[in-house]
Write a protein that holds these residues in place. Structure first.
Motif, PDB file in Angstrom:
ATOM      1  N   TRP A  73      -6.481   8.269   5.752  1.00  0.00           N
ATOM      2  CA  TRP A  73      -6.138   7.317   4.675  1.00  0.00           C
ATOM      3  C   TRP A  73      -6.730   5.856   5.068  1.00  0.00           C
ATOM      4  O   TRP A  73      -6.956   4.971   4.125  1.00  0.00           O
ATOM      5  CB  TRP A  73      -4.753   7.523   4.049  1.00  0.00           C
ATOM      6  CG  TRP A  73      -4.357   6.500   3.070  1.00  0.00           C
ATOM      7  CD1 TRP A  73      -4.427   6.687   1.639  1.00  0.00           C
ATOM      8  CD2 TRP A  73      -3.683   5.227   3.665  1.00  0.00           C
ATOM      9  NE1 TRP A  73      -3.971   5.290   1.276  1.00  0.00           N
ATOM     10  CE2 TRP A  73      -3.494   4.702   2.227  1.00  0.00           C
ATOM     11  CE3 TRP A  73      -3.113   4.901   4.510  1.00  0.00           C
ATOM     12  CZ2 TRP A  73      -2.802   3.517   2.066  1.00  0.00           C
ATOM     13  CZ3 TRP A  73      -2.263   3.679   4.519  1.00  0.00           C
ATOM     14  CH2 TRP A  73      -2.020   2.972   3.209  1.00  0.00           C
ATOM     15  N   TYR A  82       0.617  -1.286  -0.071  1.00  0.00           N
ATOM     16  CA  TYR A  82      -0.091   0.033  -0.062  1.00  0.00           C
ATOM     17  C   TYR A  82       1.067   1.082  -0.090  1.00  0.00           C
ATOM     18  O   TYR A  82       1.538   1.319   0.993  1.00  0.00           O
ATOM     19  CB  TYR A  82      -0.802   0.058   1.301  1.00  0.00           C
ATOM     20  CG  TYR A  82      -1.948  -1.264   1.284  1.00  0.00           C
ATOM     21  CD1 TYR A  82      -3.146  -0.855   0.701  1.00  0.00           C
ATOM     22  CD2 TYR A  82      -1.639  -2.226   1.928  1.00  0.00           C
ATOM     23  CE1 TYR A  82      -3.990  -1.976   0.907  1.00  0.00           C
ATOM     24  CE2 TYR A  82      -2.452  -3.331   1.960  1.00  0.00           C
ATOM     25  CZ  TYR A  82      -3.560  -3.009   1.365  1.00  0.00           C
ATOM     26  OH  TYR A  82      -4.794  -4.034   1.488  1.00  0.00           O
ATOM     27  N   ASP A 123      -1.798   6.967  -0.873  1.00  0.00           N
ATOM     28  CA  ASP A 123      -2.147   6.897  -2.464  1.00  0.00           C
ATOM     29  C   ASP A 123      -1.323   7.400  -3.303  1.00  0.00           C
ATOM     30  O   ASP A 123      -0.202   7.713  -2.814  1.00  0.00           O
ATOM     31  CB  ASP A 123      -3.601   7.029  -2.807  1.00  0.00           C
ATOM     32  CG  ASP A 123      -4.656   6.014  -2.039  1.00  0.00           C
ATOM     33  OD1 ASP A 123      -4.197   4.638  -2.108  1.00  0.00           O
ATOM     34  OD2 ASP A 123      -5.521   6.320  -1.897  1.00  0.00           O
TER      35      ASP A 123
END
Length: 134
Positions: A56, A41, A45
């Protein structure tokens, strides 16, 4: 006249070689199985590790073995691994692990993990995350 054999001493010709290769493949797959389902991840983002990133992680499911990637400008930010109290107060204790590469990778274990930026005012501006891995 000597008889010619078609096999090998290792395991019966091409069938033995195939069995050996299948065994090696199984060994490789079996030893990599725990991380096969791991995900990576990018924190924040495409925006990366930045202000207001604290929301997030909400709604995401993380698992032990997953990898968090913190991407940021290392001239103006960093990432500290902290405890819950430091996360809440934005006061980083002495001896906390601080990452400064600009592209830090952290493998998650089970439990809750806390990260903050140590630059003055950044944590208070939401440059922090809490991530729970199951």
């Amino acid at each position: 006249m000597m008889a010619r054999g078609r096999g090998s001493a290792i395991g019966g010709g091409s069938l033995g070689v195939v069995a050996l290769l299948i065994g090696l493949l199984f060994l490789v797959v079996a030893t990599r199985a725990p991380v096969a389902g791991a995900a990576s991840y990018m924190v924040g983002d495409y925006g990366g590790w930045k202000f207001n990133v604290d929301r997030w992680a909400k709604g995401r499911t993380f698992r032990a073995g997953d990898l968090l990637v913190f991407s940021y400008n290392r001239a103006v930010h960093d990432v500290a691994v902290v405890n819950a109290a430091a996360y809440r107060s934005c006061v980083v204790p002495r001896g906390a692990k601080v990452l400064r590469s600009g592209r830090d990778k952290v493998k998650l274990g089970r439990g809750t993990h806390y990260f903050v930026c140590t630059v003055r005012g950044h944590c208070q501006a939401g440059m922090k995350i809490a991530v729970r891995a199951v």
